[in-house]
Motif scaffolding. Sequence first.
Motif, short mmCIF file in Angstrom:
data_model
loop_
_atom_site.label_atom_id
_atom_site.label_comp_id
_atom_site.label_asym_id
_atom_site.label_seq_id
_atom_site.Cartn_x
_atom_site.Cartn_y
_atom_site.Cartn_z
N THR A 297 -14.02 9.90 5.64
CA THR A 297 -15.10 9.04 6.16
C THR A 297 -15.05 7.69 5.45
O THR A 297 -14.97 7.63 4.22
CB THR A 297 -16.48 9.68 5.92
N VAL A 298 -15.10 6.62 6.23
CA VAL A 298 -15.13 5.27 5.66
C VAL A 298 -16.53 5.00 5.11
O VAL A 298 -17.53 5.26 5.79
CB VAL A 298 -14.76 4.22 6.73
N GLN A 299 -16.60 4.51 3.89
CA GLN A 299 -17.88 4.22 3.24
C GLN A 299 -18.34 2.81 3.57
O GLN A 299 -17.54 1.87 3.64
CB GLN A 299 -17.76 4.37 1.73
N ASN A 300 -19.65 2.67 3.78
CA ASN A 300 -20.24 1.34 3.98
C ASN A 300 -20.43 0.71 2.60
O ASN A 300 -21.36 1.05 1.87
CB ASN A 300 -21.58 1.48 4.69
N GLU A 301 -19.52 -0.19 2.23
CA GLU A 301 -19.51 -0.72 0.87
C GLU A 301 -19.01 -2.16 0.85
O GLU A 301 -18.45 -2.66 1.83
CB GLU A 301 -18.62 0.15 -0.03
N THR A 302 -19.21 -2.78 -0.29
CA THR A 302 -18.70 -4.13 -0.53
C THR A 302 -17.43 -4.01 -1.37
O THR A 302 -17.41 -3.29 -2.36
CB THR A 302 -19.73 -4.99 -1.27
N ARG A 303 -16.39 -4.73 -0.96
CA ARG A 303 -15.11 -4.67 -1.66
C ARG A 303 -14.63 -6.07 -2.00
O ARG A 303 -15.10 -7.07 -1.43
CB ARG A 303 -14.07 -3.93 -0.81
N ALA A 304 -13.70 -6.15 -2.92
CA ALA A 304 -13.09 -7.42 -3.31
C ALA A 304 -11.59 -7.32 -3.08
O ALA A 304 -11.01 -6.22 -3.12
CB ALA A 304 -13.39 -7.74 -4.77
N TYR A 305 -10.93 -8.46 -2.87
CA TYR A 305 -9.48 -8.46 -2.66
C TYR A 305 -8.78 -8.84 -3.94
O TYR A 305 -9.07 -9.87 -4.56
CB TYR A 305 -9.11 -9.45 -1.55
N ASP A 306 -7.84 -8.01 -4.36
CA ASP A 306 -7.02 -8.27 -5.54
C ASP A 306 -5.70 -8.85 -5.07
O ASP A 306 -4.86 -8.14 -4.50
CB ASP A 306 -6.78 -6.96 -6.31
N SER A 307 -5.51 -10.15 -5.29
CA SER A 307 -4.32 -10.83 -4.77
C SER A 307 -3.04 -10.37 -5.45
O SER A 307 -1.94 -10.47 -4.88
CB SER A 307 -4.47 -12.35 -4.92
N LYS A 308 -3.15 -9.85 -6.66
CA LYS A 308 -1.95 -9.40 -7.39
C LYS A 308 -1.42 -8.10 -6.81
O LYS A 308 -0.21 -7.94 -6.61
CB LYS A 308 -2.27 -9.24 -8.87
N SER A 309 -2.31 -7.16 -6.53
CA SER A 309 -1.88 -5.88 -5.98
C SER A 309 -1.83 -5.89 -4.46
O SER A 309 -1.21 -5.02 -3.84
CB SER A 309 -2.83 -4.77 -6.45
N GLY A 310 -2.48 -6.88 -3.84
CA GLY A 310 -2.54 -6.93 -2.38
C GLY A 310 -3.46 -5.89 -1.79
O GLY A 310 -3.34 -5.56 -0.60
N GLU A 311 -4.42 -5.39 -2.58
CA GLU A 311 -5.32 -4.34 -2.13
C GLU A 311 -6.77 -4.79 -2.26
O GLU A 311 -7.09 -5.71 -3.00
CB GLU A 311 -5.11 -3.07 -2.97
N THR A 312 -7.65 -4.11 -1.51
CA THR A 312 -9.08 -4.32 -1.70
C THR A 312 -9.60 -3.22 -2.62
O THR A 312 -9.15 -2.07 -2.56
CB THR A 312 -9.83 -4.26 -0.36
N ILE A 313 -10.55 -3.58 -3.47
CA ILE A 313 -11.10 -2.62 -4.43
C ILE A 313 -12.61 -2.58 -4.29
O ILE A 313 -13.25 -3.59 -3.96
CB ILE A 313 -10.71 -3.02 -5.88
N PRO A 314 -13.23 -1.41 -4.48
CA PRO A 314 -14.69 -1.29 -4.28
C PRO A 314 -15.46 -2.06 -5.34
O PRO A 314 -15.08 -2.12 -6.50
CB PRO A 314 -14.93 0.21 -4.38
#
Length: 546
Positions: A297-314
């Motif tokens: 299930t996708v969580q309703n949350e706020t995330r940030a983008y990490d440009s070094k890893s290329g991923e979004t983090i909670p």
Amino acid sequence: MAAFCVAASELLHNMKQISGFYPKASCVIRRIRTTNPRCDSQIQPRAKSTPQQLVGVVGLEIHAQINSSTKLFSGSSVRFSAPPNSLVSFFDASLPGTLPVLNRRCVEAAVMTGLALNCNINRKSLFDRKHYFYADLPAGYQITQQRQPVAVDGTLTYSLLEGKKRSQVIRKNVHIKQIQLEQDSGKSLHDDVHSQTLIDLNRAGLMELVMEPDMSCGEEAAAAVRELQLILQALGTCQGNMSEGQLRVDANVSVHRPGEPLGVRTEVKNINSVRYLARAIDYEIQRQIGILQRGGTVQNETRAYDSKSGETIPMRDKEGLQDYRFMPEPNLPPLIVYEDNASLPAGIDACQAVVVQKIKEGLPELPSIKRDRLVQTYGILPEHSFTLVNEDGLVEYFEAVLMATKKEPRKVIGWVTNELLGHLKQQDLSVSQSPISPPALAELLELQETGHISSSVAKQVFQKMWRSPGKTAAQITQEHDLGLVSDTAQLHSICQKVVDSHPDEVHAIRNGNKKVLNKLMGLVQKETKGRADPVLVRKILQEKTS
């Protein structure tokens, strides 16, 4: 005590002023090409057993810092890179008893932006308080326009270049839900050495533009933001420098199957680069698809983008609308704007009021209109018009060169977008910093057009002009003896030498393979260092190989 007296005096002065915004109130108002894959490749499911593809749905909230000399609700100056907390008024610091004073320039900027985006301008808009408790907002609430913003129901048209050579222009629309004026929060400065966070309250006022979820991937979102950035810069309402925080983007991302309700969305906050925006959205779409395909299930949350890893983090769970406890702002009466001077009430100074018709008449040429004009006027390709408009000052440079030369626009565009822009990019220079001025480039192109130098020599001269600012093309041509060799006897001798040393090529030409003649021409140009007249060389070689 002295500070209190100054604050009281300032407050009393503000309360005595009356503006045309509030005729019945005693309140004052002061004067993306991305490197990511294509959109449709981003939405491919990883499991072939999925009955129908999951597709991305993207909406954007864009915070644009208004280009104004003072802040939205105070008289403090606005200046990038000013020392922390050096531009903070009593109101900015939320001292008790201070009141907001609305900046007329900021209202005009919001109205102008709304008109450029085909919005309906509300003749009456309202301010609200959005409550949340964090160190970057010392008052404990933010002044915004949640209920009735200054502009609503607009449309942004943006374009994508598609096809193998990216020469096919695809136009798409995204709906603008609203444009609202909003107080900016402070900037958090994290000190990892001392494990503390400091707050800088220098920030100015914002326009928040809310885009409906009409996009499906990172490339579309990046193209929409880039187009908006160009529009704001053309209007002068926002400088749009994302690296300086003048344009910040929050992306609302979800996935669903077409025809089904939208999925649970996540918000990726404070993205400050068009390239990172595309990457963050595409990663988040794939992350959510992967979760759903694994039965999660996708969580309703706020995330940030990490440009070094290329991923979004909670970051944190997403607050619901009720968490902010919106309420009317008691210190600001309704904001009134007028359609034209005829609609102004008696006794209201037109110079103190915001008049929509006056702002509409002052709208500049917008980027989409400028691209169409360039294509129609000069016959250049659509992709070239994108390059010209996307680079600040390049359209003016191109048109200045055309005015000073007889060379066709289709030939000039190659020099501007390839040679000039390529050198500027290599050295990270803006168009205004180019060491070669438009008249200097025009002189070079005239030498080539009139047959004084060849095309290959023209590029050599351009290189020397770049390294020696101030020297003209004619001076460099004369100093280095780069003029076109048109002496018939000399060219006959060189061509004969090339023909004699390449019997196989001559035999192929005589057997009907005329393309081989180009190889012999290249050898002649090599002998003359690119200075031979190509028309004359071709004629001589044709005679000698016939």
